[in-house]
Design an enzyme around this catalytic site. Structure first.
Site, PDB file in Angstrom:
ATOM      1  N   ASP A  20       1.162  10.377   3.480  1.00  0.00           N
ATOM      2  CA  ASP A  20       1.819  11.271   4.418  1.00  0.00           C
ATOM      3  C   ASP A  20       0.808  12.268   4.964  1.00  0.00           C
ATOM      4  O   ASP A  20       0.667  13.373   4.457  1.00  0.00           O
ATOM      5  CB  ASP A  20       2.959  11.998   3.689  1.00  0.00           C
ATOM      6  CG  ASP A  20       3.963  12.544   4.666  1.00  0.00           C
ATOM      7  OD1 ASP A  20       3.840  12.257   5.869  1.00  0.00           O
ATOM      8  OD2 ASP A  20       4.877  13.260   4.220  1.00  0.00           O
ATOM      9  N   LYS A  77       2.263   4.572   1.392  1.00  0.00           N
ATOM     10  CA  LYS A  77       2.260   5.117   2.754  1.00  0.00           C
ATOM     11  C   LYS A  77       1.920   6.599   2.650  1.00  0.00           C
ATOM     12  O   LYS A  77       2.745   7.423   2.257  1.00  0.00           O
ATOM     13  CB  LYS A  77       3.619   4.912   3.434  1.00  0.00           C
ATOM     14  CG  LYS A  77       3.604   5.360   4.882  1.00  0.00           C
ATOM     15  CD  LYS A  77       4.886   4.960   5.584  1.00  0.00           C
ATOM     16  CE  LYS A  77       4.834   5.275   7.063  1.00  0.00           C
ATOM     17  NZ  LYS A  77       4.653   6.689   7.371  1.00  0.00           N
ATOM     18  N   LYS A 124      10.468   3.165   3.594  1.00  0.00           N
ATOM     19  CA  LYS A 124      10.460   4.602   3.306  1.00  0.00           C
ATOM     20  C   LYS A 124      11.137   4.912   1.972  1.00  0.00           C
ATOM     21  O   LYS A 124      12.032   4.183   1.532  1.00  0.00           O
ATOM     22  CB  LYS A 124      11.202   5.362   4.414  1.00  0.00           C
ATOM     23  CG  LYS A 124      10.614   5.159   5.797  1.00  0.00           C
ATOM     24  CD  LYS A 124       9.260   5.773   5.954  1.00  0.00           C
ATOM     25  CE  LYS A 124       9.290   7.204   6.350  1.00  0.00           C
ATOM     26  NZ  LYS A 124       9.413   7.550   7.714  1.00  0.00           N
ATOM     27  N   CYS A 141       5.429  46.772   4.286  1.00  0.00           N
ATOM     28  CA  CYS A 141       5.765  48.126   3.855  1.00  0.00           C
ATOM     29  C   CYS A 141       4.597  49.033   4.203  1.00  0.00           C
ATOM     30  O   CYS A 141       3.445  48.723   3.938  1.00  0.00           O
ATOM     31  CB  CYS A 141       6.009  48.130   2.350  1.00  0.00           C
ATOM     32  SG  CYS A 141       5.959  49.782   1.652  1.00  0.00           S
ATOM     33  N   CYS A 197      11.346  49.542   2.802  1.00  0.00           N
ATOM     34  CA  CYS A 197      10.837  48.752   1.676  1.00  0.00           C
ATOM     35  C   CYS A 197      11.871  48.762   0.547  1.00  0.00           C
ATOM     36  O   CYS A 197      12.362  49.834   0.161  1.00  0.00           O
ATOM     37  CB  CYS A 197       9.520  49.350   1.204  1.00  0.00           C
ATOM     38  SG  CYS A 197       8.941  48.635  -0.327  1.00  0.00           S
ATOM     39  N   CYS A 251      10.023  51.058  -2.438  1.00  0.00           N
ATOM     40  CA  CYS A 251       9.692  52.481  -2.338  1.00  0.00           C
ATOM     41  C   CYS A 251      10.455  53.192  -1.222  1.00  0.00           C
ATOM     42  O   CYS A 251      10.362  54.404  -1.099  1.00  0.00           O
ATOM     43  CB  CYS A 251       8.194  52.671  -2.156  1.00  0.00           C
ATOM     44  SG  CYS A 251       7.611  52.219  -0.512  1.00  0.00           S
ATOM     45  N   GLU A 259       0.844  -1.202   0.000  1.00  0.00           N
ATOM     46  CA  GLU A 259       0.000   0.000   0.000  1.00  0.00           C
ATOM     47  C   GLU A 259       0.877   1.250   0.000  1.00  0.00           C
ATOM     48  O   GLU A 259       1.950   1.233   0.585  1.00  0.00           O
ATOM     49  CB  GLU A 259      -0.857   0.046   1.282  1.00  0.00           C
ATOM     50  CG  GLU A 259      -1.771  -1.128   1.443  1.00  0.00           C
ATOM     51  CD  GLU A 259      -2.525  -1.103   2.777  1.00  0.00           C
ATOM     52  OE1 GLU A 259      -2.380  -0.135   3.554  1.00  0.00           O
ATOM     53  OE2 GLU A 259      -3.259  -2.064   3.030  1.00  0.00           O
TER      54      GLU A 259
HETATM   55  S1  IVH Z   1      -0.853   0.604   8.828  1.00  0.00           S
HETATM   56  C1  IVH Z   1      -0.608  -1.651  12.536  1.00  0.00           C
HETATM   57  N1  IVH Z   1      -1.077   1.539   6.374  1.00  0.00           N
HETATM   58  O1  IVH Z   1       2.010   5.404   8.869  1.00  0.00           O
HETATM   59  C2  IVH Z   1      -0.640  -0.888  11.305  1.00  0.00           C
HETATM   60  N2  IVH Z   1      -0.248   2.986   8.064  1.00  0.00           N
HETATM   61  O2  IVH Z   1       4.225   4.597  11.019  1.00  0.00           O
HETATM   62  C3  IVH Z   1      -0.487   0.558  11.500  1.00  0.00           C
HETATM   63  N3  IVH Z   1       0.251   5.254   7.287  1.00  0.00           N
HETATM   64  O3  IVH Z   1       0.521   5.843  12.015  1.00  0.00           O
HETATM   65  C4  IVH Z   1      -0.550   1.408  10.339  1.00  0.00           C
HETATM   66  N4  IVH Z   1      -0.341   4.943   5.195  1.00  0.00           N
HETATM   67  O4  IVH Z   1      -0.431   7.122  10.057  1.00  0.00           O
HETATM   68  C5  IVH Z   1      -0.713   1.792   7.651  1.00  0.00           C
HETATM   69  N5  IVH Z   1      -1.333   2.267   4.190  1.00  0.00           N
HETATM   70  C6  IVH Z   1      -1.002   2.508   5.440  1.00  0.00           C
HETATM   71  C7  IVH Z   1      -0.531   3.773   5.839  1.00  0.00           C
HETATM   72  C8  IVH Z   1      -0.156   3.964   7.165  1.00  0.00           C
HETATM   73  C9  IVH Z   1       0.127   5.808   6.076  1.00  0.00           C
HETATM   74  C10 IVH Z   1       0.768   5.938   8.489  1.00  0.00           C
HETATM   75  C11 IVH Z   1      -0.113   5.814   9.698  1.00  0.00           C
HETATM   76  C12 IVH Z   1       0.724   5.214  10.781  1.00  0.00           C
HETATM   77  C13 IVH Z   1       2.116   5.406  10.265  1.00  0.00           C
HETATM   78  C14 IVH Z   1       2.948   4.243  10.706  1.00  0.00           C
END
Ligand code: IVH
Length: 674
Positions: A124, A122, A320, A432, A414, A417, A120
């Site tokens: 932000d 991740k 990451k 200004c 400024c 001016c 999935e």
């Molecule tokens: S799963 C036990 N899935 O990443 C599972 N987290 O460091 C817990 N996050 O606090 C999270 N996308 O805010 C999961 N597809 C995703 C995510 C996700 C973003 C964030 C979430 C969590 C942090 C984990």
């Protein structure tokens, strides 16, 4: 059954039907991204719902689609403990780490299980937990320390993608977890607006999302275009689905939003690594920020078997992405002066490519930020692209200093001016003070003539520069004093071009009040508030005369906006400017009257406790559109505008067959005039 009961029955079933329709179209739009009706049609259904509810306040329930924005600001967010802890994830940074993760799992599971993973994005943003009982959203909380978070239900309810009511075969109780975030386009637009207004910009969409969710006044949260994607659950009643994928599909079926298109299954860790590389490429094209990929074991049974360590599950890991950072040198700092006089420092950088985008300047935001970074001209710096097109400086590499670096002092004057520059208490940006600062005027002219404002076609940057250079324009009204012969002093100005420009300026005199209000560039009055104010007051004169209390009584207007309007109209220069506009034929009040023959001769009565405008405002709106307001209902009455609690007048109007309007329908009627 009496006639009244039958009528109420009909109203009740229409109300139920409307709620269902609106929930359904919300789901199609937000969860599936497959709308079946136009926005206008959706608005029409919503207006009808609002009008039914205004006439019958007893019908309003907390899960009605009309009840997203709470009206009373909170004093604090109550603590909310999580029934099961909100875990975080262990981090991986490369393919090797992923291979280790796979090996660890296999060791733990003893047999060489045939593992399947789900990959999935991740997201932000900010993690939240949403609790549904019998399908109704009853509580939302932030993660906090994982055990206790903060209850932010009021704010979460304002997010259109969060269903207030689940649908289909949903379980009796469910706690969903997901990420609230803001799409990049919306984030950039908000930052651009802030930059133009000389307000501090947000470093990335995550900070803006977190800030938006922490507003005690839900109206503010509602004004930020947030969305959500769900990725898991805390608790669920009944038998949960057997795989994570099936769970995500079920969440979606129940009306929750899941970014299913970007989620992929992988048969082994090799396929996981392949997807990690793919997603890193895809990252640049996604409409939202992701900072990695989350890998989860698909089987819920194996997830349970693996269990968790103190804070993180064994069955998932976050891999990451490298930050989009580069090292470069600050060659100089330039100062920009905006429409409101805001002086902002911008770093000119030695050009460098950051993941495919060449970067040559970075926003320094303000002098507090320069102090925090301890930045000097000549410094080697680490810059990062995070959502905004303009990167941020994250760190100064102090080791690289030669001693020749120069400080960046806050200006006293400024740069354009030479007028004094002042920082108001509580503000981070100096402004200004010069009344006739050409930089301010230039930005003001650009804003005044832009689309959505007076929309003067052809009046672009180049022409504005020439107007200022030749001293032909010293304030906004001078635009309407331009003569044909003035324009011939311009470089490359032919007869046709001159005539077109003069005609565009002439046409702009007809713009409605909302455009004019927005064009004036009053602090905090963006296009949305300009529209609201013009609806509420109908004329510039009425707005000018509004008291602070009157302004504050309007939904969506807070102390900052009220203050700004009061200050604007209190300034004698501004009042003089407005008078000059009227003398030159720009008077949006007259304009709207000119268009309003449809209300001509119509008699209106206002009754009940009006919520969207005061009775006086309603009456002056009617009058400014050629109609007449009366205090009592008679055969001659054409419309009765009824707010909640309307009593005998409404009854009489019904008996006489007078058309009944809700406040929203009344405002719509006026809108159609334009
Ligand atoms: S799963 C036990 N899935 O990443 C599972 N987290 O460091 C817990 N996050 O606090 C999270 N996308 O805010 C999961 N597809 C995703 C995510 C996700 C973003 C964030 C979430 C969590 C942090 C984990």
């Amino acid at each position: 059954m009496s006639e009244t009961d039958r009528t109420f029955d009909r109203i009740q079933s229409e109300h139920r039907e409307l709620c269902q329709q609106l929930h359904h179209h919300n789901y199609l739009y937000h969860a599936l991204d497959r709308p079946e009706i136009s926005d206008a049609e959706y608005d029409r259904l919503m207006q009808r719902l609002l009008s039914l509810e205004a006439d019958n306040p007893g019908l309003v329930t907390s899960d009605s689609p009309s009840q997203r924005v709470g009206t009373t600001p909170l004093s604090h967010f109550p603590p909310a403990s999580h029934a099961s802890p909100m875990l975080s994830l262990e981090n991986a940074f490369n393919a090797e780490d992923l291979i280790d993760f796979d090996a660890r799992i296999k060791r733990f599971l003893a047999d060489d299980a045939n593992l399947e993973y789900l990959c999935e994005p991740k997201l932000d943003g900010v993690a939240v937990a949403l609790t549904y009982q019998k399908g109704k959203l009853i509580r939302s909380a932030t993660r906090g320390d994982g055990i206790i978070g903060e209850e932010i239900t009021q704010n979460i309810r304002t997010i259109a993608a969060v269903p207030l009511q689940l649908q289909g075969d949903f379980p009796e109780s469910l706690e969903v977890r997901g990420e609230v975030y803001m799409e990049l386009e919306a984030f950039r637009k908000l930052n651009l607006q802030r930059r133009e207004k000389g307000e501090p910009t947000y470093a990335n969409p995550r900070n803006l999302t977190a800030g938006s969710l922490r507003q005690l006044d839900a109206k503010l949260t509602a004004s930020r275009p947030l969305t959500i994607s769900c990725y898991g659950i805390g608790n669920i009643s009944g038998k949960p689905p057997t795989t994570h994928q099936k769970l995500l599909e079920a969440l979606r079926r129940w009306g929750l939003r899941v970014n299913i298109e970007t989620i992929k299954r992988a048969k082994n860790i090799r396929e996981v690594i392949k997807r990690y590389n793919e997603l890193q490429q895809l990252r640049e094209q996604l409409p939202y920020e992701i900072d990695g990929m989350v890998v989860k074991i698909n089987s819920r049974e194996l997830q349970l078997e693996l269990g968790e360590k103190s804070r993180t599950p064994r069955w998932a890991i976050a891999c990451k992405f490298p930050a989009r950072q580069e090292t470069t040198i600050v060659e100089s700092v330039r100062l920009q002066v905006g429409r409101t006089g805001a002086v902002t420092p911008v770093a000119n950088l030695k050009p460098v490519s950051v993941s495919g985008v060449t970067v040559s300047s970075a926003s320094l935001h303000n002098w507090d930020e320069i102090t925090r970074l301890d930045l000097m001209v000549g410094d080697t710096v680490i810059i990062e692209r995070a959502g905004d097109v303009i990167p941020d400086i994250v760190k100064v590499v102090k080791d690289k200093r030669s001693g020749k670096e120069q400080p960046i002092p806050e200006p006293k004057h400024c740069p354009i001016c030479g007028s004094p520059v002042k920082r108001e208490t509580g503000e981070v940006i100096p402004r200004c003070q010069g009344l006739n600062c050409p930089a301010k005027l230039k930005e003001a002219l650009k804003h005044f003539s832009s689309r959505g404002a007076m929309d003067i076609e052809g009046l672009g940057d180049r022409l504005i520069d020439q107007l200022l250079r030749l001293n032909l324009v010293t304030n906004l009204t001078d635009l309407y004093r331009l003569q044909r012969r003035d324009l011939f002093q311009f470089e490359r100005m032919g007869e046709k071009l001159a005539d077109n420009l003069l005609q565009a300026i002439e046409i702009s005199k007809q713009r409605p009040l909302e455009n004019f209000l927005f064009a004036l560039g009053i602090r905090h009055i963006g296009s949305h508030l300009a529209k609201l104010l013009s609806r509420q007051f109908g004329s510039l004169k009425a707005l000018e005369q509004a008291s602070r209390e009157e302004l504050l009584s309007i939904h969506e207007i807070g102390p900052q906006v009220a203050e700004s309007l009061i200050n604007f109209f209190a300034d004698s220069n501004n009042r003089k400017l407005l008078e000059e506009f009227v003398e030159l034929g720009i008077n949006p009040q007259t304009e709207s009257q000119g268009n309003s023959d449809r209300l001509k001769g119509k008699i209106f009565v206002f009754t009940g406790s009006l919520e969207q405008f005061s009775r006086k405002e309603g009456e002056s709106l009617v009058e400014s559109h050629g109609g007449r307001a009366s205090g009592s209902v008679s055969k001659k009455t054409d419309y009765i505008v009824a707010g909640p609690g309307a009593g005998s007048k409404l009854e009489k109007a019904k008996q006489l067959g007078v058309s009944i309007l809700s406040e929203a329908e009344f405002l719509d009627l006026i809108e159609q005039e334009r």
